[in-house]
Design an enzyme around this catalytic site. Structure first.
Site, mmCIF file in Angstrom:
data_model
loop_
_atom_site.group_PDB
_atom_site.id
_atom_site.type_symbol
_atom_site.label_atom_id
_atom_site.label_comp_id
_atom_site.label_asym_id
_atom_site.label_seq_id
_atom_site.Cartn_x
_atom_site.Cartn_y
_atom_site.Cartn_z
ATOM 1 N N LYS A 111 -28.092 35.503 -19.916
ATOM 2 C CA LYS A 111 -27.166 35.514 -18.775
ATOM 3 C C LYS A 111 -26.311 36.772 -18.781
ATOM 4 C CE LYS A 111 -26.448 30.516 -18.435
ATOM 5 N NZ LYS A 111 -25.447 29.491 -18.749
ATOM 6 N N LYS A 205 -39.654 30.017 -16.855
ATOM 7 C CA LYS A 205 -39.382 28.581 -16.701
ATOM 8 C C LYS A 205 -38.888 28.334 -15.279
ATOM 9 C CE LYS A 205 -34.703 27.764 -17.691
ATOM 10 N NZ LYS A 205 -33.524 27.223 -18.264
ATOM 11 N N LYS A 208 -33.607 27.537 -10.708
ATOM 12 C CA LYS A 208 -33.042 27.893 -9.410
ATOM 13 C C LYS A 208 -32.802 29.409 -9.315
ATOM 14 C CE LYS A 208 -30.906 26.731 -5.560
ATOM 15 N NZ LYS A 208 -31.570 26.102 -4.441
HETATM 16 P P1 AMP Z 1 -29.558 22.665 -15.368
HETATM 17 O O1 AMP Z 1 -30.094 22.686 -13.985
HETATM 18 O O2 AMP Z 1 -29.710 23.995 -16.062
HETATM 19 O O3 AMP Z 1 -28.184 22.083 -15.463
HETATM 20 O O4 AMP Z 1 -30.520 21.694 -16.205
HETATM 21 C C1 AMP Z 1 -30.432 20.294 -16.176
HETATM 22 C C2 AMP Z 1 -31.452 19.669 -17.084
HETATM 23 O O5 AMP Z 1 -32.778 20.003 -16.661
HETATM 24 C C3 AMP Z 1 -31.354 20.157 -18.541
HETATM 25 O O6 AMP Z 1 -31.609 19.049 -19.393
HETATM 26 C C4 AMP Z 1 -32.453 21.162 -18.662
HETATM 27 O O7 AMP Z 1 -32.951 21.261 -19.985
HETATM 28 C C5 AMP Z 1 -33.508 20.555 -17.739
HETATM 29 N N1 AMP Z 1 -34.382 21.628 -17.190
HETATM 30 C C6 AMP Z 1 -33.984 22.663 -16.401
HETATM 31 N N2 AMP Z 1 -35.041 23.447 -16.082
HETATM 32 C C7 AMP Z 1 -36.126 22.903 -16.688
HETATM 33 C C8 AMP Z 1 -37.516 23.230 -16.740
HETATM 34 N N3 AMP Z 1 -38.011 24.300 -16.094
HETATM 35 N N4 AMP Z 1 -38.342 22.438 -17.457
HETATM 36 C C9 AMP Z 1 -37.866 21.344 -18.110
HETATM 37 N N5 AMP Z 1 -36.573 20.960 -18.098
HETATM 38 C C10 AMP Z 1 -35.702 21.725 -17.400
#
Ligand code: AMP
Ligand code: TRP
Length: 337
Positions: A111, A205, A208
């Protein structure tokens, strides 16, 4: 009963990476554990944001979470900023966390490389995450693989705080030191088989910020417009070239969304060049649609009932505030406040 805690940032809509890596698992686990799920809006402000947008996104994340299966009668769903003890405990953990450990975090490095000016908030992000979890003394944290390193830091916070401030039990440890109570448990990650969903570009990965997502509430047309050009096995140039399913992101999405028999059929059609990639993607689009139809229709119903969402979040916050206050009373007492 063991307690699970997990959090999600209100940064735009829920995508299928979040869903498969985390939220779908939460909906299952809520029936097995004392479960707390948090919309982490204080984490979301570590990057530039618009206040009005934050308000809207907090609400739409709550709609998506309930639509994806969280039941506020079974688990607690709440907004982090409604329980001020999160930032209080984060401050305390900041004072016992070595700077070097924060600078080593992969997400911090990624980041901060993307930004001209790096705030202390981005650096301290995982300390707030440790506070989120430990405030409820949760044992298990269902997350995707990208959060495993952050959870290691949560365990370090728990261990260090316990060894500095836990009450002495009166016993000695193996190396002769005073044994301390394990006030904070060391939380463990709970991963799913789909712990890391790749984006449609097949390179990074799904996230967003990379613009490579499929949103949980997107229409079938929007989803197809994204799936059609999505990257597959790079060695499969012509329809008559046999493919290697294991290297194809579409195949991995089939494993997440299609029934086992379909997955096997897809693999055979790919390795024998029976289908082209578009044929395979059409079947995937159908499987995704089957999973998302009920979620989309629940989301539409919930979006029409904003009061119900607000009530669910406020009941969640009431319960969490009580739990948080108990923890902080004990923490303050042990730390000399
Ligand atoms: P965030 O949107 O970063 O707050 O992520 C919320 C949850 O989704 C967290 O547990 C992340 O580890 C999971 N997560 C986000 N992106 C991925 C992805 N591409 N594959 C698997 N899990 C994800
Ligand atoms: N950092 C997590 C993410 O980006 C969100 C999060 C904040 C979280 N606090 C948490 C996840 C506590 C699990 C537990 O996905």
């Amino acid at each position: 009963m063991s307690r699970i805690f997990s959090g999600i940032q209100p940064s735009g809509e829920l995508h299928i990476g979040n869903y498969l890596g985390a939220v779908k698992n939460w909906a299952r686990l809520q029936h097995e554990y004392d479960s707390i799920f948090c919309i982490v809006d204080y984490h979301a402000i570590t990057i530039a944001y618009e206040p009005e947008q934050l308000r809207a996104r907090r609400h739409s994340m709550a709609v998506s979470l309930l639509a994806a299966g969280l039941d506020p009668n079974v688990c607690s769903v709440f907004v982090q900023s409604q329980v001020p003890e999160h930032t209080e405990l984060a401050w305390i953990f900041n004072t016992i966390t070595p700077l070097g450990e924060l600078e080593r975090q992969t997400q911090f490095k990624e980041k901060s490389a993307r930004q001209e000016s790096v705030s202390a908030g981005i650096l301290n992000y995982p300390v707030l995450q440790a506070a989120d979890i430990l405030l409820y003394r949760a044992n298990l944290v269902p997350v995707g693989e990208d959060q495993v390193q952050h959870l290691e830091l949560s365990r370090v916070c728990a261990r260090r705080w316990n060894s500095l401030f836990g009450h002495r039990t009166g016993n000695k440890t193996e190396d002769g030191a005073d044994e301390r109570e394990q006030f904070f448990p060391e939380p463990e990650p709970l991963l799913t088989p789909t712990r890391r969903i790749m984006g449609l570009d097949g390179r990074a990965k799904m996230s967003k910020s990379m613009g490579n997502t499929i949103g949980l509430l997107e229409s079938p047309e929007e989803i197809w417009n994204k799936l059609r050009p999505a990257v597959t096995d790079p060695k499969r140039i012509k329809k008559t070239d046999p493919g290697t399913p294991e290297v194809c992101n579409i195949y991995h999405l089939h494993k997440a969304f299609s029934p086992v028999a379909t997955v096997e059929h897809v693999a055979t059609q790919c390795t024998t060049a029976g289908w082209g990639c578009i044929d395979c993607k059409k079947v995937l689009a159908d499987s995704i649609e089957r999973e998302l139809v009920p979620i989309r229709s629940r989301a539409a119903e919930l979006a029409a009932k904003p009061k119900m969402i607000d009530d669910a979040l406020s009941a969640g916050a009431d319960r969490c505030r009580r739990l948080a206050r108990d923890t902080m009373d004990a923490v303050r007492d042990r730390m000399g406040f």
